[in-house]
Design a protein around this motif. Structure first.
Motif, PDB file in Angstrom:
ATOM      1  N   ARG A  14       0.839  -1.202   0.000  1.00 44.02           N
ATOM      2  CA  ARG A  14       0.000   0.000   0.000  1.00 44.02           C
ATOM      3  C   ARG A  14       0.871   1.248   0.000  1.00 44.02           C
ATOM      4  O   ARG A  14       0.610   2.215  -0.722  1.00 44.02           O
ATOM      5  CB  ARG A  14      -0.918   0.015   1.228  1.00 44.02           C
ATOM      6  CG  ARG A  14      -2.068  -0.959   1.166  1.00 44.02           C
ATOM      7  CD  ARG A  14      -2.816  -0.969   2.491  1.00 44.02           C
ATOM      8  NE  ARG A  14      -3.543   0.270   2.696  1.00 44.02           N
ATOM      9  CZ  ARG A  14      -4.837   0.415   2.452  1.00 44.02           C
ATOM     10  NH1 ARG A  14      -5.534  -0.592   1.968  1.00 44.02           N
ATOM     11  NH2 ARG A  14      -5.439   1.558   2.677  1.00 44.02           N
ATOM     12  N   ALA A  15       1.917   1.234   0.825  1.00 43.43           N
ATOM     13  CA  ALA A  15       2.807   2.392   0.906  1.00 43.43           C
ATOM     14  C   ALA A  15       3.535   2.611  -0.419  1.00 43.43           C
ATOM     15  O   ALA A  15       3.693   3.750  -0.876  1.00 43.43           O
ATOM     16  CB  ALA A  15       3.807   2.200   2.042  1.00 43.43           C
ATOM     17  N   GLU A  16       3.971   1.514  -1.052  1.00 40.45           N
ATOM     18  CA  GLU A  16       4.667   1.634  -2.332  1.00 40.45           C
ATOM     19  C   GLU A  16       3.738   2.179  -3.417  1.00 40.45           C
ATOM     20  O   GLU A  16       4.125   3.049  -4.206  1.00 40.45           O
ATOM     21  CB  GLU A  16       5.224   0.273  -2.749  1.00 40.45           C
ATOM     22  CG  GLU A  16       6.380  -0.208  -1.885  1.00 40.45           C
ATOM     23  CD  GLU A  16       6.878  -1.580  -2.314  1.00 40.45           C
ATOM     24  OE1 GLU A  16       6.337  -2.125  -3.309  1.00 40.45           O
ATOM     25  OE2 GLU A  16       7.807  -2.101  -1.666  1.00 40.45           O
ATOM     26  N   LEU A  17       2.503   1.655  -3.459  1.00 37.38           N
ATOM     27  CA  LEU A  17       1.549   2.130  -4.461  1.00 37.38           C
ATOM     28  C   LEU A  17       1.194   3.595  -4.221  1.00 37.38           C
ATOM     29  O   LEU A  17       1.077   4.377  -5.171  1.00 37.38           O
ATOM     30  CB  LEU A  17       0.286   1.270  -4.429  1.00 37.38           C
ATOM     31  CG  LEU A  17      -0.817   1.671  -5.429  1.00 37.38           C
ATOM     32  CD1 LEU A  17      -0.285   1.633  -6.857  1.00 37.38           C
ATOM     33  CD2 LEU A  17      -2.029   0.752  -5.285  1.00 37.38           C
ATOM     34  N   ARG A  18       1.035   3.973  -2.960  1.00 35.45           N
ATOM     35  CA  ARG A  18       0.740   5.369  -2.635  1.00 35.45           C
ATOM     36  C   ARG A  18       1.851   6.283  -3.143  1.00 35.45           C
ATOM     37  O   ARG A  18       1.591   7.343  -3.725  1.00 35.45           O
ATOM     38  CB  ARG A  18       0.573   5.517  -1.124  1.00 35.45           C
ATOM     39  CG  ARG A  18       0.214   6.924  -0.684  1.00 35.45           C
ATOM     40  CD  ARG A  18      -0.172   6.947   0.780  1.00 35.45           C
ATOM     41  NE  ARG A  18       0.946   6.675   1.658  1.00 35.45           N
ATOM     42  CZ  ARG A  18       0.990   5.679   2.536  1.00 35.45           C
ATOM     43  NH1 ARG A  18      -0.024   4.833   2.633  1.00 35.45           N
ATOM     44  NH2 ARG A  18       2.036   5.512   3.308  1.00 35.45           N
ATOM     45  N   HIS A  19       3.087   5.856  -2.959  1.00 39.86           N
ATOM     46  CA  HIS A  19       4.233   6.636  -3.423  1.00 39.86           C
ATOM     47  C   HIS A  19       4.212   6.768  -4.946  1.00 39.86           C
ATOM     48  O   HIS A  19       4.419   7.866  -5.495  1.00 39.86           O
ATOM     49  CB  HIS A  19       5.525   5.961  -2.955  1.00 39.86           C
ATOM     50  CG  HIS A  19       6.767   6.646  -3.410  1.00 39.86           C
ATOM     51  ND1 HIS A  19       7.197   7.846  -2.883  1.00 39.86           N
ATOM     52  CD2 HIS A  19       7.678   6.307  -4.357  1.00 39.86           C
ATOM     53  CE1 HIS A  19       8.317   8.216  -3.481  1.00 39.86           C
ATOM     54  NE2 HIS A  19       8.631   7.305  -4.380  1.00 39.86           N
ATOM     55  N   LEU A  21       1.637   6.468  -7.012  1.00 40.50           N
ATOM     56  CA  LEU A  21       0.506   7.295  -7.440  1.00 40.50           C
ATOM     57  C   LEU A  21       0.803   8.777  -7.250  1.00 40.50           C
ATOM     58  O   LEU A  21       0.433   9.613  -8.083  1.00 40.50           O
ATOM     59  CB  LEU A  21      -0.750   6.910  -6.659  1.00 40.50           C
ATOM     60  CG  LEU A  21      -1.437   5.607  -7.068  1.00 40.50           C
ATOM     61  CD1 LEU A  21      -2.552   5.264  -6.086  1.00 40.50           C
ATOM     62  CD2 LEU A  21      -2.006   5.723  -8.486  1.00 40.50           C
ATOM     63  N   HIS A  22       1.468   9.082  -6.154  1.00 38.22           N
ATOM     64  CA  HIS A  22       1.833  10.470  -5.886  1.00 38.22           C
ATOM     65  C   HIS A  22       2.756  10.995  -6.982  1.00 38.22           C
ATOM     66  O   HIS A  22       2.553  12.099  -7.522  1.00 38.22           O
ATOM     67  CB  HIS A  22       2.509  10.555  -4.521  1.00 38.22           C
ATOM     68  CG  HIS A  22       2.499  11.925  -3.938  1.00 38.22           C
ATOM     69  ND1 HIS A  22       2.982  12.211  -2.684  1.00 38.22           N
ATOM     70  CD2 HIS A  22       2.069  13.116  -4.434  1.00 38.22           C
ATOM     71  CE1 HIS A  22       2.848  13.497  -2.433  1.00 38.22           C
ATOM     72  NE2 HIS A  22       2.304  14.068  -3.479  1.00 38.22           N
ATOM     73  N   LEU A  23       3.763  10.206  -7.333  1.00 41.72           N
ATOM     74  CA  LEU A  23       4.696  10.613  -8.385  1.00 41.72           C
ATOM     75  C   LEU A  23       3.994  10.719  -9.738  1.00 41.72           C
ATOM     76  O   LEU A  23       4.250  11.647 -10.519  1.00 41.72           O
ATOM     77  CB  LEU A  23       5.850   9.610  -8.474  1.00 41.72           C
ATOM     78  CG  LEU A  23       6.802   9.549  -7.270  1.00 41.72           C
ATOM     79  CD1 LEU A  23       7.842   8.456  -7.489  1.00 41.72           C
ATOM     80  CD2 LEU A  23       7.480  10.897  -7.049  1.00 41.72           C
ATOM     81  N   LYS A  30      -2.472  16.036 -13.689  1.00 42.22           N
ATOM     82  CA  LYS A  30      -3.900  15.855 -13.909  1.00 42.22           C
ATOM     83  C   LYS A  30      -4.631  15.807 -12.569  1.00 42.22           C
ATOM     84  O   LYS A  30      -4.100  15.310 -11.578  1.00 42.22           O
ATOM     85  CB  LYS A  30      -4.173  14.551 -14.667  1.00 42.22           C
ATOM     86  CG  LYS A  30      -3.557  14.492 -16.063  1.00 42.22           C
ATOM     87  CD  LYS A  30      -4.211  15.493 -17.004  1.00 42.22           C
ATOM     88  CE  LYS A  30      -3.665  15.343 -18.421  1.00 42.22           C
ATOM     89  NZ  LYS A  30      -4.275  16.313 -19.354  1.00 42.22           N
ATOM     90  N   THR A  31      -5.855  16.323 -12.581  1.00 38.16           N
ATOM     91  CA  THR A  31      -6.672  16.254 -11.372  1.00 38.16           C
ATOM     92  C   THR A  31      -7.186  14.836 -11.169  1.00 38.16           C
ATOM     93  O   THR A  31      -7.718  14.224 -12.097  1.00 38.16           O
ATOM     94  CB  THR A  31      -7.862  17.222 -11.465  1.00 38.16           C
ATOM     95  OG1 THR A  31      -7.368  18.558 -11.591  1.00 38.16           O
ATOM     96  CG2 THR A  31      -8.743  17.118 -10.224  1.00 38.16           C
ATOM     97  N   MET A  32      -7.006  14.317  -9.969  1.00 37.90           N
ATOM     98  CA  MET A  32      -7.508  12.991  -9.625  1.00 37.90           C
ATOM     99  C   MET A  32      -8.440  13.106  -8.422  1.00 37.90           C
ATOM    100  O   MET A  32      -8.172  13.873  -7.499  1.00 37.90           O
ATOM    101  CB  MET A  32      -6.360  12.039  -9.269  1.00 37.90           C
ATOM    102  CG  MET A  32      -5.413  11.715 -10.401  1.00 37.90           C
ATOM    103  SD  MET A  32      -4.125  10.542  -9.856  1.00 37.90           S
ATOM    104  CE  MET A  32      -3.184  10.350 -11.372  1.00 37.90           C
ATOM    105  N   LEU A  43      -3.937  12.154   3.745  1.00 42.18           N
ATOM    106  CA  LEU A  43      -3.059  13.249   4.148  1.00 42.18           C
ATOM    107  C   LEU A  43      -1.852  13.400   3.232  1.00 42.18           C
ATOM    108  O   LEU A  43      -1.369  14.511   3.015  1.00 42.18           O
ATOM    109  CB  LEU A  43      -2.595  13.039   5.592  1.00 42.18           C
ATOM    110  CG  LEU A  43      -3.675  13.214   6.665  1.00 42.18           C
ATOM    111  CD1 LEU A  43      -3.170  12.733   8.014  1.00 42.18           C
ATOM    112  CD2 LEU A  43      -4.118  14.673   6.759  1.00 42.18           C
ATOM    113  N   THR A  44      -1.350  12.288   2.693  1.00 42.36           N
ATOM    114  CA  THR A  44      -0.130  12.365   1.885  1.00 42.36           C
ATOM    115  C   THR A  44      -0.398  12.627   0.410  1.00 42.36           C
ATOM    116  O   THR A  44       0.427  13.243  -0.268  1.00 42.36           O
ATOM    117  CB  THR A  44       0.692  11.071   2.010  1.00 42.36           C
ATOM    118  OG1 THR A  44      -0.123   9.950   1.629  1.00 42.36           O
ATOM    119  CG2 THR A  44       1.183  10.870   3.431  1.00 42.36           C
ATOM    120  N   LEU A  45      -1.540  12.181  -0.107  1.00 42.21           N
ATOM    121  CA  LEU A  45      -1.803  12.315  -1.539  1.00 42.21           C
ATOM    122  C   LEU A  45      -2.538  13.596  -1.910  1.00 42.21           C
ATOM    123  O   LEU A  45      -2.375  14.116  -3.009  1.00 42.21           O
ATOM    124  CB  LEU A  45      -2.620  11.117  -2.035  1.00 42.21           C
ATOM    125  CG  LEU A  45      -1.904   9.773  -2.100  1.00 42.21           C
ATOM    126  CD1 LEU A  45      -2.887   8.672  -2.486  1.00 42.21           C
ATOM    127  CD2 LEU A  45      -0.755   9.821  -3.098  1.00 42.21           C
TER     128      LEU A  45
END
Length: 216
Positions: A14-19, A21-23, A30-32, A43-45
């Motif tokens: 989950r943490a890797e995918l979040r990272h 997606l952020h990049l 683009k707006t997501m 909070l992070t994204l």
């Protein structure tokens, strides 16, 4: 629109995918719209955070602003881990300033210099005090702070979550593990009232939130 895409993954993935997606979002510009119940993801994204309760929008703002200045008790309780601590009491005048008082627990906390004028209209009102675990701070004995008993300690590496109790009321604190608290120990703590939150007891609407933290 992304609807909880990593919900079935373990914590590390989950943490890797979040990272990633952020990049990706920063690269594509683009707006997501990202739907999640995970506070870390929110909070992070997010550039703008929308908190909803039963289909109704409660608050829209930058993530840090929502965290530091929740508009009501629901938002305050929902955002942040461990959850915010709540204590019922009333506002009272004391020596030209304003205090939060909870007589059953023998608690009387000064809301800080300069608050008297802002809070004069609320004197005598029933309110709920909200204090986050990171704002419950252990202090040296004899400083007239709040005495609470350590009920449970949960180690989190360099930090620990400590469940504290006073006359049946429990609160969670986040301490440095090296502070060396022990089970069943009576310790003195103070609440960093400059970061405290106050909510109307009946409506749950925020009456006040603390100022931004350093770096916020």
């Amino acid at each position: 629109m992304l609807d909880e895409p990593p919900s079935q993954l373990d914590g590390r993935l989950r943490a890797e995918l979040r990272h990633e997606l952020h990049l990706l979002q920063r690269r594509l510009r683009k707006t997501m719209i990202y739907v999640t119940h995970d506070q870390a993801e929110a909070l992070t994204l997010a550039d703008r955070l929308v908190v909803m309760d039963r289909g109704l929008v409660q608050q829209v703002d930058r993530p840090l602003a929502v965290y530091e200045r929740p508009i009501n008790r629901f938002v305050a309780a929902f955002l942040g881990w461990p959850a915010m601590n709540f204590l019922e009491g009333r506002l009272e005048g004391c020596d030209g300033e304003m205090c939060f008082a909870c007589p059953p627990l023998g608690v009387k906390l000064n809301l800080g210099a300069g608050k008297a004028k802002d809070w004069a209209a609320h004197a005598g009102h029933e309110v709920t005090l909200g204090i986050r675990p990171e704002d419950v701070v252990p202090v040296s004995p004899g400083r007239g702070a709040l005495v609470m008993q350590v009920v449970m300690i949960e180690a989190l590496g360099s930090a620990c979550l400590v469940t504290l109790e006073r006359q049946g009321w429990q609160a969670t604190a986040r301490f440095d593990l090296r502070q060396g608290v022990e089970q069943q120990q009576a310790i003195e703590v103070c609440f960093q009232m400059e970061h405290a939150h106050l909510f109307d007891r009946q409506t749950g609407i925020a009456l006040s939130s603390g100022p931004r933290r350093a770096g916020g």
